[in-house]
Design a protein around this motif. Structure first.
Motif, PDB file in Angstrom:
ATOM      1  N   UNK A  88     -13.168  10.773  -0.361  1.00 36.14           N
ATOM      2  CA  UNK A  88     -11.841  11.053  -0.931  1.00 36.14           C
ATOM      3  C   UNK A  88     -11.936  10.874  -2.444  1.00 36.14           C
ATOM      4  N   UNK A  93      -8.331   6.884  -3.349  1.00 37.76           N
ATOM      5  CA  UNK A  93      -8.890   5.584  -2.966  1.00 37.76           C
ATOM      6  C   UNK A  93      -8.017   4.467  -3.539  1.00 37.76           C
ATOM      7  N   UNK A  95      -4.892   4.693  -4.554  1.00 37.53           N
ATOM      8  CA  UNK A  95      -3.558   4.733  -3.934  1.00 37.53           C
ATOM      9  C   UNK A  95      -3.560   4.032  -2.574  1.00 37.53           C
ATOM     10  N   UNK A  96      -4.653   4.209  -1.826  1.00 36.94           N
ATOM     11  CA  UNK A  96      -4.718   3.638  -0.482  1.00 36.94           C
ATOM     12  C   UNK A  96      -5.096   2.161  -0.484  1.00 36.94           C
ATOM     13  N   UNK A  97      -6.005   1.799  -1.385  1.00 35.02           N
ATOM     14  CA  UNK A  97      -6.564   0.436  -1.334  1.00 35.02           C
ATOM     15  C   UNK A  97      -5.863  -0.581  -2.237  1.00 35.02           C
ATOM     16  N   UNK A  99      -2.756  -1.254  -2.895  1.00 35.19           N
ATOM     17  CA  UNK A  99      -1.625  -2.023  -2.335  1.00 35.19           C
ATOM     18  C   UNK A  99      -2.036  -3.233  -1.497  1.00 35.19           C
ATOM     19  N   UNK A 100      -3.299  -3.274  -1.069  1.00 35.20           N
ATOM     20  CA  UNK A 100      -3.755  -4.438  -0.295  1.00 35.20           C
ATOM     21  C   UNK A 100      -3.915  -5.671  -1.186  1.00 35.20           C
TER      22      UNK A 100
ATOM     23  N   UNK B  12      -0.047  -0.348   6.039  1.00 39.94           N
ATOM     24  CA  UNK B  12      -1.013   0.013   4.983  1.00 39.94           C
ATOM     25  C   UNK B  12      -2.366   0.380   5.586  1.00 39.94           C
ATOM     26  N   UNK B  16      -4.145   3.940   5.444  1.00 43.49           N
ATOM     27  CA  UNK B  16      -5.502   4.013   4.899  1.00 43.49           C
ATOM     28  C   UNK B  16      -6.449   4.724   5.861  1.00 43.49           C
ATOM     29  N   UNK B  22      -8.517  12.514   6.448  1.00 45.30           N
ATOM     30  CA  UNK B  22      -7.679  13.714   6.580  1.00 45.30           C
ATOM     31  C   UNK B  22      -8.504  14.996   6.654  1.00 45.30           C
ATOM     32  N   UNK B  23      -9.665  15.008   5.981  1.00 43.37           N
ATOM     33  CA  UNK B  23     -10.484  16.232   5.993  1.00 43.37           C
ATOM     34  C   UNK B  23     -11.005  16.511   7.399  1.00 43.37           C
ATOM     35  N   UNK B  97     -11.659  -5.210   4.008  1.00 44.57           N
ATOM     36  CA  UNK B  97     -10.306  -4.657   3.845  1.00 44.57           C
ATOM     37  C   UNK B  97      -9.292  -5.736   4.256  1.00 44.57           C
ATOM     38  N   UNK B  98      -8.379  -6.104   3.342  1.00 40.04           N
ATOM     39  CA  UNK B  98      -7.464  -7.201   3.678  1.00 40.04           C
ATOM     40  C   UNK B  98      -6.509  -6.868   4.834  1.00 40.04           C
TER      41      UNK B  98
END
Lengths: 280, 277
Positions: A88, A93, A95-97, A99-100, B12, B16, B22-23, B97-98
């Motif tokens: 991506x 990346x 935008x998605x990550x 916020x964590x 979230x 994620x 998505x592809x 990943x949190x």
């Protein structure tokens, strides 16, 4: 504070660490040095909660890191030596990550991206390894986490990028943060890491601040050996030496020389520090 | 509770996971739409050659392929849902990943079960509508708009499609476990292991039945069992078939799904980033 209490680890039947004790305090950029296979990456993975120790406990701000509680994961960023980034764009990346990480600093991230001259509109899987690394370093150093663990962060970076990285890391350091850098390329992080931790033969054999090193040891170049040296190595036109600092004048720390001295003469060096502390 | 589940964090992680891939989803959607359109064109063309504009083929003929896509595609997707955890490089990103292991596992379950079913329903609906738009003006006939409740031969008034979806949702956790346990070839290995298990269980049950029934009925016990089965099959109506199917799904499916989901979650919490010193 990150603490390792009596941590042991095995790969199969082969023991890698035996009862390691180590405490890392906020406000420092620790440098973890060691030979190939010393277990630096394993130790970093244990600290990041990615590997479980065979025995003992690794805790960070009261959390047992093996539990991988979300609150812990929100406060730690681990940059592995080799990594994967999804196919991506950099923008997506983030935008998605981002916020964590509640303390993520977008301004800082954008500045780092600009300094590294990266294009966030490109798919991350299509850019070079160095560019991926610069992206992930920018991201990690902007997360605002209290613990940042970096395994060989300068690997794959060009010379200007190494300079930029040193600057960004130095700017990122604050009193609430522990930054831990593991590297073989000691020259890349010279004047940045403090204190210095050396891992060898399954144990932490050295864990001293630069001030302690400067007070106890003297490093320099000599044309001939005097016999007082605790360690020497031949170089063009003479020797590089490590000896007890008897003049009380601090000398510039040569990390590579210090590392070689500590790994070659661990007991001698250790004794000098014990005596140094008694003298003080 | 915050340590294990927090809805904003779960959302979230879900976003994620869904958006990162998505592809892949877009390519799959295009493949389904393309396949469906070509198949419906072929069916309509052959019908047109033989019968003109009189429709002689089942309007749901291609819609009934939904079950094949659901099971084969769904099991393959489930088999790769947690494959990142077995990849030396991807696992660091995934573990760090949190989010709690429970949240991450539930996201995987949701995407590969309900998420995949919804995606497939949407894909088939879009594909069938597109096929109608293309084939109707050209050949004068077309397939029906995809409808989960009337597909699969459509036993009148009984939504068999719901049972098919239920069977998928309750059996796919087995493949999720496979994606966590097996480092490579999770789909094939899960199919093989489950086949071996199924065969072993069949032999054990057959032996048990033989012993139990032979003790109870000494006279022509095997013929009597066959007679009972035949009698049952003769009495089956669409209504009883649906009700029995639904009950079996609830009685067997729910405990099986729960069991494999618990195993999957526990296995996931054990996983570490192995490899390299």
């Amino acid at each position: 504070m990150l603490e390792l209490n009596n941590v042991s680890f095995k790969y199969g039947k082969e023991s890698l660490f035996r009862g390691i004790n180590l405490g890392l305090k906020s406000g420092n950029i620790y440098g973890l040095l060691g030979k190939n296979g010393a277990g630096k990456t394993t130790l970093l993975k244990i600290m990041g909660g990615l590997l479980f120790p065979e025995e003992g406990l690794c805790s960070y701000r009261g959390w047992d890191v093996t539990k991988r509680y979300p609150d812990f994961l929100e406060d730690v960023f681990f940059l592995p030596e080799e990594f994967y980034l999804p196919p991506i764009t950099g923008n997506l990346f983030v935008k998605l990550r981002a916020p964590f990480y509640p303390k993520f600093d977008h301004d800082k991230f954008n500045k780092s991206i600009k300094e590294f001259d990266l294009d966030l509109n490109k798919a991350l899987n299509t850019v070079s390894f160095g560019q991926k690394k610069k992206f992930l370093l920018s991201f990690g150093l902007s997360t605002g986490t209290g613990l940042i663990i970096m395994d060989e962060p300068t690997n794959g970076l060009d010379i200007p990028s190494k300079t930029i990285l040193r600057r960004i890391i130095a700017k990122s350091a604050d009193d609430d943060k522990i930054i831990l850098i593991s590297t073989h390329q000691v020259r890349d992080v010279e004047n940045l890491i403090e204190p210095i931790i050396i891992l060898d033969s399954g144990d932490v054999i050295f864990n001293k601040s630069a001030v302690e090193v400067e007070n106890v040891l003297s490093m320099g170049n000599r044309k001939t050996l005097s016999g007082r040296e605790v360690y020497s190595q031949e170089v063009m036109g003479g020797y590089q030496i490590v000896e007890k600092n008897i003049s009380n004048e601090s000398s510039q720390i040569d990390l590579e020389l210090l590392f070689n001295a500590v790994v070659s003469e661990p007991e001698e060096i250790s004794k000098m520090f014990i005596n140094g502390e008694i003298d003080e | 509770m915050n340590k294990f589940f927090k809805f904003p964090r779960f959302s979230l992680i879900l976003k994620n996971e869904a958006v990162s891939g998505y592809k892949t989803w877009a390519v799959y959607l295009l493949a389904i739409v393309g396949f469906y359109t070509v198949a419906s064109l072929l069916v309509a063309f052959i019908n047109n050659v033989n019968y003109g504009s009189i429709q002689r083929y089942n309007k749901d003929s291609i819609n009934n392929l939904f079950s094949g896509f659901l099971f084969v595609g769904g099991y393959i997707i489930s088999s790769s849902q947690f494959s990142d955890i077995n990849d030396k490089f991807k696992s660091s990103l995934w573990i760090s990943l949190p989010g709690s292991s429970l949240e991450k596992y539930l996201v995987g379950v949701l995407i590969s079960s309900v998420g995949y079913v919804l995606f497939l329903i949407l894909s088939f609906t879009v594909a069938s509508l597109l096929s109608i738009v293309i084939t109707k003006p050209i050949f004068g006939t077309s397939v029906a708009v995809f409808n989960l409740f009337t597909m699969a031969g459509g036993i009148k008034n009984y939504p068999v499609g719901i049972i098919i979806v239920g069977v998928y949702i309750f059996t796919q956790p087995l493949f999720l476990v496979g994606s966590i346990v097996f480092r490579k070839g999770a789909f094939i290995k899960t199919v093989l292991v489950s086949s071996v298990l199924q065969t072993t269980m069949s032999i054990v049950f057959a032996l048990l039945s033989y012993i139990i029934v032979k003790i109870g009925i000494t006279d022509n016990w095997d013929i009597r069992i066959l007679e009972s089965i035949t009698k049952y099959l003769e009495s089956v109506t669409p209504a009883t078939e649906f009700i029995v199917g639904f009950r079996l799904l609830c009685i067997i499916g729910i405990p099986v799904a729960l069991f494999f989901n618990v195993v999957g979650y526990l296995k996931l919490t054990e996983k570490e980033v192995k490899g390299g010193i």
